[in-house]
Write a protein that holds these residues in place. Sequence first.
Motif, short mmCIF file in Angstrom:
data_model
loop_
_atom_site.label_atom_id
_atom_site.label_comp_id
_atom_site.label_asym_id
_atom_site.label_seq_id
_atom_site.Cartn_x
_atom_site.Cartn_y
_atom_site.Cartn_z
N LEU A 77 78.34 27.79 69.39
CA LEU A 77 77.20 27.03 69.88
C LEU A 77 77.66 25.69 70.46
N LEU A 78 78.62 25.07 69.81
CA LEU A 78 79.14 23.79 70.29
C LEU A 78 79.79 23.95 71.66
N THR A 79 80.51 25.02 71.86
CA THR A 79 81.13 25.29 73.16
C THR A 79 80.07 25.47 74.24
N PHE A 80 79.02 26.20 73.91
CA PHE A 80 77.93 26.40 74.86
C PHE A 80 77.27 25.09 75.24
N ILE A 81 77.00 24.23 74.28
CA ILE A 81 76.36 22.94 74.54
C ILE A 81 77.26 22.06 75.40
N ILE A 82 78.53 22.04 75.13
CA ILE A 82 79.47 21.25 75.92
C ILE A 82 79.50 21.74 77.37
#
Length: 57
Positions: A2-7
């Motif tokens: 999820l963090l990768t997607f948000i970045i």
Amino acid sequence: MLLTFIIILVLSFAIALRSMKDFNVPAEISRLVQGKKVRGKIVFFKNKVVHYRARQS
């Protein structure tokens, strides 16, 4: 994950906003906005822009 997607999402928005600096408003629209208050609808056709004024009651 999820963090990768948000970045990636934030980065893509930043790049999109940066690329819109050369985006110009069409002359017809700027002429209408510079006049008095604009009321009505602005319709974008394939080859022209038309402004339908709202009736004042």
